[in-house]
Design an enzyme around this catalytic site. Structure first.
Site, short mmCIF file in Angstrom:
data_model
loop_
_atom_site.label_atom_id
_atom_site.label_comp_id
_atom_site.label_asym_id
_atom_site.label_seq_id
_atom_site.Cartn_x
_atom_site.Cartn_y
_atom_site.Cartn_z
N ASN A 1 0.87 -1.17 0.00
CA ASN A 1 0.00 0.00 0.00
C ASN A 1 0.91 1.22 0.00
O ASN A 1 1.46 1.58 1.04
CB ASN A 1 -0.88 -0.05 1.25
CG ASN A 1 -1.85 1.11 1.33
OD1 ASN A 1 -1.81 2.03 0.51
ND2 ASN A 1 -2.73 1.08 2.31
N ARG B 1 -2.60 -2.16 -3.36
CA ARG B 1 -3.83 -1.43 -3.09
C ARG B 1 -3.82 -0.22 -4.01
O ARG B 1 -2.91 0.62 -3.95
CB ARG B 1 -3.87 -0.96 -1.64
CG ARG B 1 -5.08 -0.10 -1.40
CD ARG B 1 -4.98 0.67 -0.12
NE ARG B 1 -6.19 1.45 0.08
CZ ARG B 1 -6.23 2.61 0.69
NH1 ARG B 1 -5.13 3.13 1.19
NH2 ARG B 1 -7.36 3.26 0.83
N HIS C 1 -12.88 2.15 0.64
CA HIS C 1 -12.82 1.06 1.62
C HIS C 1 -13.50 -0.20 1.08
O HIS C 1 -13.95 -1.05 1.86
CB HIS C 1 -13.54 1.41 2.95
CG HIS C 1 -12.92 2.52 3.73
ND1 HIS C 1 -13.66 3.51 4.33
CD2 HIS C 1 -11.63 2.81 4.02
CE1 HIS C 1 -12.86 4.35 4.96
NE2 HIS C 1 -11.61 3.95 4.78
N ARG D 1 -11.95 14.43 9.00
CA ARG D 1 -12.83 14.86 7.90
C ARG D 1 -14.24 15.13 8.43
O ARG D 1 -14.74 14.39 9.28
CB ARG D 1 -12.91 13.79 6.80
CG ARG D 1 -11.60 13.54 6.10
CD ARG D 1 -11.84 12.64 4.89
NE ARG D 1 -10.59 12.09 4.40
CZ ARG D 1 -10.32 10.79 4.33
NH1 ARG D 1 -11.22 9.89 4.69
NH2 ARG D 1 -9.16 10.38 3.87
N GLU E 1 -7.65 -5.98 5.43
CA GLU E 1 -7.59 -5.57 4.02
C GLU E 1 -6.41 -6.21 3.30
O GLU E 1 -6.50 -6.54 2.13
CB GLU E 1 -7.52 -4.04 3.95
CG GLU E 1 -8.87 -3.41 4.28
CD GLU E 1 -8.81 -1.95 4.66
OE1 GLU E 1 -8.34 -1.65 5.79
OE2 GLU E 1 -9.22 -1.11 3.86
#
Ligand code: ADP
Length: 398
Positions: free
Chosen positions: A7, A94, A183, A242, A385
């Site tokens: 990633n 990813r 996601h 966020r 993940e």
């Protein structure tokens, strides 16, 4: 087969080497502060149940230097777990934004790289860094197949009425302005486990991924039908920094009243808002400390955080015409009891009844936290993940 999962971010590379016979990690770690004066390589191994850990600090001018060092560590006499880089048969990357071009995992070819490049405007922070990761891995592991797993792919089944925004058509047609969602790897991983746990292929599942970034997905019979993030990852739930959904008029108001530039507003909403804006703290563990002290901002922030999730549960139960299970996952979803409690409170109408005792007595894997008679299951399912990326990579290369 050994699969390396990568990633790559603009100044970091997260990696994990997974033995696909056991699905267990052989080694994992992080290269960070790439391009800064002092870079860091963190490395952990797990061979034969024995854990070894090391951290190195040295200048890492670019991703190539960082990943080469990882390859050396993986093959090192003392701490290595393989004897030659060629023992890595595939690298699973990813990739954040696949736009409408990628609905599933693909082997990375020159054409795939060109398409990922075309999508840079949609994910200017992520896709360029992801692509650097691919190009560096191609040189460091030339014998391995390179595979791309997109964050957006699982959401490509969302119907048009849900993914379009009500703005003039040409902005969709010419610029690709629509909901994509993120996601996806995590929502897919936990929703599949939930369906298996329920023993019901056509299960209606709402997945709630609460990490630093947070999003939910409505998954009907294994097919994603809606999600809370949009063209980018700013909307939907309240997150660490966020804002999640706000009235877009606030943006114009800030520009007009404060003279803020686009960059300033973007930074305010992406980096200074959410839990940080409400409480001063980004990390939920720090918010928890404030809660313990009775801090009123923290109490309100957690109420707001849970309220937003509740709103989407209602919305997704409506669009799926029912719900069989809620799934909590990721750092906060898996660990924060008080948020699960707040979310599930007063949801009897939807058959959601949280059981405090079951929530306290956690077991590994899928863990049920609803009362025995509840109509709707409430599950905690740890996400993974990296493993999901490795599994999908294996599917492509085998
Ligand atoms: P990401 O992968 O998005 O960076 P994670 O899934 O690791 O994020 O989740 C990070 C969040 O999970 C942080 O807000 C952190 O405080 C929270 N978290 C992790 N462990 C715990 C815990 N034991 N209790 C409460 N919150 C936790």
């Amino acid at each position: 087969m050994n699969i390396l999962v990568i990633n790559a971010g603009s100044s970091s590379i997260k990696y994990q080497l997974i033995d696909m016979d056991t699905e267990l990690p052989l080694a994992s770690g992080l290269v960070e502060r790439i391009g800064l004066e002092e870079g860091v390589v963190k490395y952990k191994t797990f061979v034969n149940g024995e854990k070894k850990e090391l951290k190195e600090t040295f200048p890492i001018p670019n991703h190539t230097v960082g990943l080469k060092r990882v390859a050396e560590l993986l093959t090192d006499e003392k701490v290595g777990v393989i004897s030659d880089p060629s023992e890595i048969q595939a690298v699973g990357h990813r990739l954040v934004h696949g736009g409408e071009a990628f609905t599933k995992t693909v082997e990375i070819t020159e054409a795939v790289k060109a398409k990922v490049k075309e999508l840079f405007p949609l994910a200017p922070l992520h896709n360029p860094a992801n692509l650097i990761g691919v190009e560096v891995a191609e040189t460091v592991f030339p014998n391995a197949k390179q595979v791309g797993v997109f964050d957006t792919a699982f959401h490509q089944t969302i119907p048009e009425k849900a993914f379009r925004y009500a703005i003039p058509v040409e902005f969709y047609k010419e610029m690709g302005i629509r909901k994509y969602g993120f996601h996806g790897t995590s929502h897919k991983f936990v929703s599949e486990q939930a369906a298996e746990y329920l023993g019901k292929e056509d299960a209606k599942i709402i997945t709630i991924h609460l990490g630093n970034g947070a999003s939910m997905a409505a998954v009907n019979g294994g097919v994603c039908v809606d999600t809370t993030m949009g063209m980018g990852p700013l909307c939907g739930l309240i997150m660490g920094t966020r804002s999640g959904d706000i009235d877009p008029a606030i943006i114009f108001f800030l520009a007009e009243q404060k003279g803020y530039s686009v960059n300033e507003i973007s930074s305010l909403l992406n980096k200074e808002s959410g839990m940080k804006g409400l409480t001063g703290q980004t990390d939920m563990r720090d918010v928890e400390k404030l809660l313990d002290e009775g801090d009123e901002n923290a109490i309100l922030a957690c109420d707001m955080y849970a309220y937003r999730i509740k709103q989407f549960i209602g919305s997704y139960a409506a669009v799926m015409n029912g719900v069989d299970a809620l799934v909590f996952t990721a750092g906060i979803g898996e660990n924060k009891t008080s948020i699960r409690k707040l979310v599930c409170q007063d949801m009897g109408y939807l058959g959601i009844e949280w059981d405090e005792e079951k929530d306290k007595n956690r077991t590994d894997g899928v863990h049920e936290i609803n009362t025995d008679n509840a109509k709707t299951k409430v599950l905690i399912i740890p996400t993974n993940e990296e493993l999901e990326i490795a599994r999908q990579t294996l599917e492509v290369v085998k």
